[in-house]
Enzyme design. Sequence first.
Site, PDB file in Angstrom:
ATOM      1  N   SER A   1       0.833  -1.203   0.000  1.00 12.04           N
ATOM      2  CA  SER A   1       0.000   0.000   0.000  1.00 12.04           C
ATOM      3  C   SER A   1       0.861   1.245   0.000  1.00 12.04           C
ATOM      4  CB  SER A   1      -0.923   0.026   1.220  1.00 12.04           C
ATOM      5  OG  SER A   1      -1.548   1.297   1.319  1.00 12.04           O
TER       6      SER A   1
ATOM      7  N   ASP B   1      -5.456  -0.351  -9.864  1.00 13.02           N
ATOM      8  CA  ASP B   1      -6.647   0.383 -10.311  1.00 13.02           C
ATOM      9  C   ASP B   1      -7.075  -0.002 -11.726  1.00 13.02           C
ATOM     10  OD1 ASP B   1      -7.089   1.825  -7.993  1.00 13.02           O
ATOM     11  OD2 ASP B   1      -5.718   3.427  -8.570  1.00 13.02           O
TER      12      ASP B   1
ATOM     13  N   ARG C   1     -14.264   3.898 -11.582  1.00 11.35           N
ATOM     14  CA  ARG C   1     -13.554   2.990 -12.492  1.00 11.35           C
ATOM     15  C   ARG C   1     -14.466   1.878 -13.013  1.00 11.35           C
ATOM     16  NH1 ARG C   1      -8.768   5.411 -12.263  1.00 11.35           N
ATOM     17  NH2 ARG C   1      -7.964   5.994 -10.208  1.00 11.35           N
TER      18      ARG C   1
END
Length: 450
Positions: free
Chosen positions: A173, A326, A402
């Site tokens: 992360s 992502d 997204r």
Amino acid sequence: MSHSAPPKPATARRSEALTGEIRIPGDKSISHRSFMFGGLASGETRITGLLEGEDVINTGRAMQAMGAKIRKDGDAWIINGVGNGCLLQPEAALDFGNAGTGARLTMGLVGTYDMRTSFIGDASLSKRPMGRVLNPLREMGVQVEAAEGDRMPLTLIGPKTANPITYRVPMASAQVKSAVLLAGLNTPGVTTVIEPVMTRDHTEKMLQGFGADLSVETDKDGVRHIRITGQGKLIGQTIDVPGDPSSTAFPLVAALLVEGSDVTIRNVLMNPTRTGLILTLQEMGADIEVLNARLAGGEDVADLRVKASKLKGVVVPPERAPSMIDEYPVLAIAAAFAEGETVMDGLDELRVKESDRLAAVARGLEANGVDCTEGEMSLTVRGRPDGKGLGGGTVATHLDHRIAMSFLVMGLASEKPVTVDDSTMIATSFPEFMDMMPGLGAKIELSDAR
């Protein structure tokens, strides 16, 4: 902004060749950090190419609330920072809307100040876990008052003087790493982050650019040791933000899938920690030409020429996940039109994004006739190269930008149209999407579907 605005469904239909040249909005990660570090540095910071989505603007507002002066001058944003260690206690709670990055990084930035700072967000952000950032801050002496499960709304009460810590990041992360490094800026001595799996490194590069005393060492096993010496001076900088690779993914995949397409995308960030999608698509047979590769502000930038391609399924190595976390939703769309099977694994982080992104993608694919299997942290997609029988469904977006953009891309190549139940939240990361795509020839329009 809260997502109480009425939903605006949108529909994408099979399109003729997409052609043209576009410039993608600025990278979200770099835009957030430009506002934060500019607001903290001494002197003036000038930013061009900033992503003016709601998430980034909320970060700017938070910095203003803590004393930074921010104004727009033509195409540039001018920031007069407060100086490291000189943030002021905000009078009201800082509202981050939908922005997980802005909220988590700011928690790190302000946590070690001897003041009370409250954080609020929209319904989606208030469901997302903040403990991963709060735990290291607690070790540094920060007290936390939070909703159940370390969620927002929450308040940080900083110590008189923070303790420097050595912190091993338990998951891949960049937000956790960055929060600890930013907390270290206002902490005496050396704060160390140990990162077993490298994630996007914009925080390190940009802090060094602003003059922070920060060093990175990588040991023989690839484990990174990042050390920051606190209470140093940051100096304002001039930043030209390159185009966001996560936003680039949507027109890029659309051009690969729509027959006859030839699209050039200018000024794309090519930082190696962010190019997992391009690498994966090239392995699938994508015709992506990297042109005019150059360095801008310490970051790799290039133009991409993308032509329609016949794709084949691949197994995506799980260790690639941090460099494309992502982009999995739109990769799943590419996989739906690839020959054979695409296997994506190591996707546990997708469960805690703006939505449970893994489940949202799987449900959307199923609603549009795609043969796929959702595992605990994996997704397997079996493609239909001609798009025959695909489409015809309405996708629940769960307030996730997204998911909305990925399935609108799908509809451009599927036999039947694809509808998403809402498109308003696309503005959080890519406000120009709904105009830019039709400019290339994409058939995307707001629909009345309910």
